[in-house]
Design a protein around this motif. Structure first.
Motif, short mmCIF file in Angstrom:
data_model
loop_
_atom_site.label_atom_id
_atom_site.label_comp_id
_atom_site.label_asym_id
_atom_site.label_seq_id
_atom_site.Cartn_x
_atom_site.Cartn_y
_atom_site.Cartn_z
N LEU A 45 -0.74 4.69 0.00
CA LEU A 45 -1.91 4.43 0.84
C LEU A 45 -1.48 3.89 2.20
O LEU A 45 -0.39 3.32 2.35
N MET A 78 -4.76 4.48 -8.37
CA MET A 78 -3.90 3.33 -8.08
C MET A 78 -3.67 2.50 -9.35
O MET A 78 -4.61 2.13 -10.02
N ARG A 79 -2.40 2.25 -9.65
CA ARG A 79 -2.07 1.44 -10.83
C ARG A 79 -2.38 -0.03 -10.54
O ARG A 79 -2.03 -0.54 -9.48
N ARG A 101 2.02 2.67 -3.10
CA ARG A 101 0.97 3.39 -3.84
C ARG A 101 0.41 4.55 -3.04
O ARG A 101 -0.70 5.02 -3.31
N PHE A 115 0.06 -8.87 -10.79
CA PHE A 115 0.38 -10.22 -10.35
C PHE A 115 -0.56 -11.25 -10.95
O PHE A 115 -0.23 -12.41 -11.14
N ILE A 131 -2.13 -3.79 -10.07
CA ILE A 131 -0.97 -4.66 -9.87
C ILE A 131 -1.11 -5.87 -10.79
O ILE A 131 -2.15 -6.50 -10.84
N GLN A 151 -7.89 -3.86 -2.06
CA GLN A 151 -6.59 -3.21 -2.19
C GLN A 151 -5.56 -3.86 -1.26
O GLN A 151 -4.40 -4.04 -1.62
N LEU A 174 -0.40 -9.55 -2.09
CA LEU A 174 0.11 -10.44 -3.14
C LEU A 174 1.02 -9.71 -4.14
O LEU A 174 1.37 -10.29 -5.17
N HIS A 175 1.38 -8.47 -3.82
CA HIS A 175 2.11 -7.70 -4.83
C HIS A 175 3.52 -8.23 -5.04
O HIS A 175 4.12 -8.03 -6.09
N ARG A 220 -4.59 -7.21 -2.75
CA ARG A 220 -3.64 -7.03 -3.86
C ARG A 220 -2.27 -6.63 -3.34
O ARG A 220 -1.25 -7.09 -3.86
N ALA A 221 -2.28 -5.81 -2.33
CA ALA A 221 -1.00 -5.38 -1.77
C ALA A 221 -0.27 -6.58 -1.15
O ALA A 221 0.95 -6.72 -1.29
N LEU A 263 0.83 -1.21 0.00
CA LEU A 263 0.00 0.00 0.00
C LEU A 263 0.87 1.26 0.00
O LEU A 263 0.56 2.24 -0.69
#
Lengths: 498, 304
Positions: A316, B2-3, A314, B7, B5, A325, A331-332, A328-329, A311
């Motif tokens: 956040l 936010m771009r 980005r 994955f 991701i 979000q 698993l980034h 996703r973070a 986060l």
């Protein structure tokens, strides 16, 4: 000449170079001797490979060859973990250099001459050098235990340290030390049996004796040895990942205690097996629980950190982000996520299956033929060894500087492909629970296919990583140069947290 | 903003690749059909004598003494022989048929109360499951008959009790593990009955490409004495008897032996089968199973 010297210095004096060499040698050994495996035999590759290489494969010596092969790979894996430990933990430069040099000479000597003896004739000088190499690895372990001594004043933690401590004693360092000492003692268990070879002790594969009721003390020592060594290698990689992600805070204290207590109990349980077999398994199971809980705490910390780091990249904070979000973070970055995910996944494909088969031993497993039970055992420990290997690989990919798309492709491929392979092996090993012999072939075919495909993809990723680093070595100002000049092992997320 | 991701792209692609490429691998097992028929010329009623004396046993070649001469069958008991036994023994009341299958009396094993020890009490035990879908012997109109083409293949699907009952019915017995291994490898410590090397012309093992292998099956039995140097529709075999002239002492189907290992009572099986990799065919390889166990890959031969 200077260029060669610089590269030699990188490969044999820096942590990242030493790890690279060891992974490359394991990869080569795996490819070379993997040609003898079941699928390769089915395809006819094995026979051609044996002819080309001139291997001497007497059927009477198969077990001995396999035991030596396991040992040479294990020595290299232990060396990699030792490199990580000497790179991550405080110790004097002299200690670091001595330990790394000794273990490097040791595992390479054991690997080259051990495999020479096992597969290319019976020259006993080669066998002597195999033993000598392993002895050097052991001696390096003694030096490591000395270097890790956690009560040394310079290794004490300040009062306000966020890391696990008892007073000022560094508990994580204590956990490393306990693991190292337990490993040395457990190595002696195997060595004691080996020293009696030809003098009352005969080699065997443990899975071949599972239904033999009577076992000698030396046989029990060997069975204890192989179980505890793999367990301690797993404990070591967990502790190493803990340093990689910079585990700290309140949970870190619990984690360190759980690791120390669990390691001590499991080791005691395994060591006791020689004299008091009846309760050894109970002790081992009791000791396994704290270590598994420690792995859960490490995973929890890592995934929370991944969320924060993902986060932050980005702009956040966790308070501002939605669940999606955060997910996703988390698993980034597949490398730290995967290293800890594999520890959780292990519970499904190793722990759960092991417990199930133990509980259903009389009702199910002992109704099967011995060879079927044997498959479950070999599947069980191959998966655990494979999981440890993928964690090492994911960590090394981070150290090697994989970034961006290559990092994601590498990470996700290793995680998904290996986990599919491990799941397929688990299904294959327990197939008698779901399918009869006459109907098993479709299941055998697709589980074997998924296993081979999964492992092939992992090896492909490993191969690409090795080629990338090999090509880099030919560049005057390649990554290797940077790594040589900046030998420290980076902590995950440091730049964001800073 | 936010771009996204990325994955998910590799993750989904890798998963899809696996799924797509696995599609062709889920075919069902081929239905059983008549196998090719070959006369091997090896007599399944023949016996050979193995002389008393020492031999090298086990992986570590320990010297073991077998103090008596004994005779042992040249081949596995065939489906024809086993079907004849079932018919004869049922007719004279030596064995009987129940819903579970053909059963026979066994006096039981001594029980030591050991952990994981199987209790084998005196009583009737299953010898052979009747009309099991995997069996090559079927019961039709009250009589046991062999599926066409399998007459000279080794009998399978009998329990240890069934193998023992067969041998005892004719006044014989199952060989001990020692007797079996000596008959298989002779006295010189060889790994396989014919020597130290193995290939597809020597024995029936997993993926050995014999004419009886069909896709999507784990393989199948071959006629007893198949690996005798003859060519079968272009499949050239090597003459692969043991030093005493026994055939199929490696591969085809595992063979029950008579030993009752104390504290487990799991009976030893020797020789490997068409479902095993070649290294399992080494003469000292020990398999074991409950005496109640039956399988498409397990048969036997008798000694006397």
């Amino acid at each position: 000449m200077e260029a060669l010297k610089q590269r030699y210095t990188y490969l044999f004096h820096s942590t990242k170079g030493l790890v690279l060499v060891a992974i490359a040698l394991i990869a080569l050994e795996t490819v070379f001797f993997g040609m003898l495996s079941g699928p390769m035999a089915e395809l006819g590759v094995r026979d051609v490979w044996v002819r080309i290489t001139g291997m001497q494969l007497h059927p009477l010596e198969r077990e001995a060859r396999i035991i030596m092969l396991y040992h040479t790979i294990a020595m290299a894996v232990v060396a990699i973990e030792v490199y990580f430990i000497t790179g991550l933990l405080k110790m004097s430069d002299r200690q670091r250099a001595n330990i790394n040099a000794t273990i490097t000479v040791g595992y390479i000597t054991a690997m080259i001459f051990g495999m020479w003896f096992a597969y290319f004739g019976r020259n006993f000088i080669m066998h002597g050098l195999f033993i000598f190499g392993q002895s050097l690895v052991f001696f390096a372990g003694v030096m490591l235990a000395v270097a890790l001594w956690p009560w040394k004043p310079e290794y004490r933690l300040p009062e306000d340290s966020p890391y696990a401590k008892l007073g000022t004693l560094d508990l994580e360092r204590l956990a490393f030390w306990v693991m190292a000492v337990a490993t040395l003692g457990s190595a002696i268990y195997g060595a004691a049996a080996g020293a009696n070879f030809g003098n009352g002790f005969e080699l065997f594969l443990a899975e071949d004796t599972i239904r033999e009721v009577e076992k000698t003390k030396l046989e029990l020592a060997v069975i204890g040895h192989l179980h505890i060594m793999l367990t301690l290698i797993a404990v070591a990689i967990m502790l190493i990942v803990g340093r990689w992600v910079d585990f700290k805070g309140r949970l870190h204290t619990i984690y360190a205690w759980l690791t120390i207590i669990g390691t001590l109990i499991i080791t005691a349980g395994v060591w006791i097996i020689v004299v008091y077999r009846a309760i050894a398994h109970i002790i081992i199971n009791v000791g396994s629980l704290p270590v598994l809980l420690a792995a859960f705490l490490l995973t929890y910390f890592t995934w929370r950190k991944l969320v924060r780091v993902g986060l932050a990249k980005r702009g956040l904070t966790p308070d501002q982000a939605s669940f999606g979000q955060k997910l996703r973070a988390m698993l980034h970055d597949p490398l730290p996520w995967g290293a800890t995910w594999q520890m959780i996944y292990m519970n499904a494909v190793v722990t759960a299956i092991g417990i199930f088969l133990a509980v259903r031993l009389d009702e199910e497993v002992r109704k099967w033929p011995w060879r079927e039970e044997r498959v479950t055992l070999t599947g069980h420990w191959h998966i655990l060894a494979g999981i440890i290997a993928t964690i090492i690989l994911l960590y090394y990919a981070d150290l090697a500087g994989l970034k961006g798309r290559a990092r994601r492709w590498f990470g996700w491929t290793v995680i998904i492909a290996s986990d599919i392979a491990f799941a397929a092996v688990s299904l294959f090993a327990t197939k008698r629970l779901y399918v009869s012999e006459s109907q098993q072939q479709p299941l055998v075919n697709w589980t074997m296919w998924l296993t081979d495909a999964g492992l092939f993809l992992v090896l492909l990723m490993l191969g690409l990583l090795m080629v990338w680093r090999l090509v880099d070595l030919f560049k005057g100002e390649g990554r290797w140069k940077h790594e040589l000049e900046h030998p420290e092992l980076d902590v995950f997320g440091k730049e964001v947290e800073a | 903003m936010m771009r996204p991701i990325s994955f998910s792209k590799p993750l989904i692609l890798i998963a899809l690749l696996f799924l797509l490429s696995g599609v062709g691998c889920t075919a069902q097992a081929a239905p059983a059909s008549s196998p090719p028929t070959f006369d091997t010329g090896i007599d399944p009623n023949a016996w050979v004598q193995v002389p008393a004396g020492e031999f090298l046993m086990g992986l570590h070649n320990h010297e073991v003494m077998v103090a008596h001469d004994y005779e042992i069958m040249v081949t596995h008991v065939t489906n024809t022989q086993f079907a004849a036994f079932l018919n004869e023994a049922l007719a004279d009341g030596s064995i009987k048929q129940t819903e579970a299958g053909v059963v026979g009396y066994y006096p039981g094993d001594p029980f030591d109360g050991y952990k994981h020890e199987e209790k084998i009490e005196a009583g009737d035990w299953l010898l052979f499951p009747v009309n099991h879908p995997d069996a090559r012997i079927r019961q039709e109109n009250g009589a046991f008959v062999v599926l066409p083409g399998y007459e000279n293949h080794p009998a399978t699907m009998m329990t240890w009790f069934g193998a023992r009952a067969y041998c005892e019915y004719y006044g014989w017995r199952l060989p001990t593990e020692e007797e079996w291994e000596k008959a298989a490898r002779g006295e010189d410590g060889r790994a396989y009955p014919w020597g130290d090397e193995i290939d597809e012309s020597n024995a029936n093992y997993y993926k050995s490409h014999d004419p009886f292998e069909r896709p999507n099956t784990p393989g199948d039995t071959t006629p007893v004495g198949f690996y005798n140097g003859k060519s079968y529709n272009g499949f050239q075999t090597m003459n692969s008897p043991s030093p005493y002239g026994l055939y199929d002492m490696a591969g085809n189907v595992w063979q029950w032996t008579s030993d009752d290992p104390p504290k487990t009572h799991l009976r030893y099986l020797k020789g490997g089968s068409f479902m095993d990799y070649a290294y399992n065919l080494r003469s000292w390889t020990r398999n074991s199973a409950s005496p109640e166990y039956f399988s498409i890959a397990v048969g036997f031969r008798c000694a006397r």
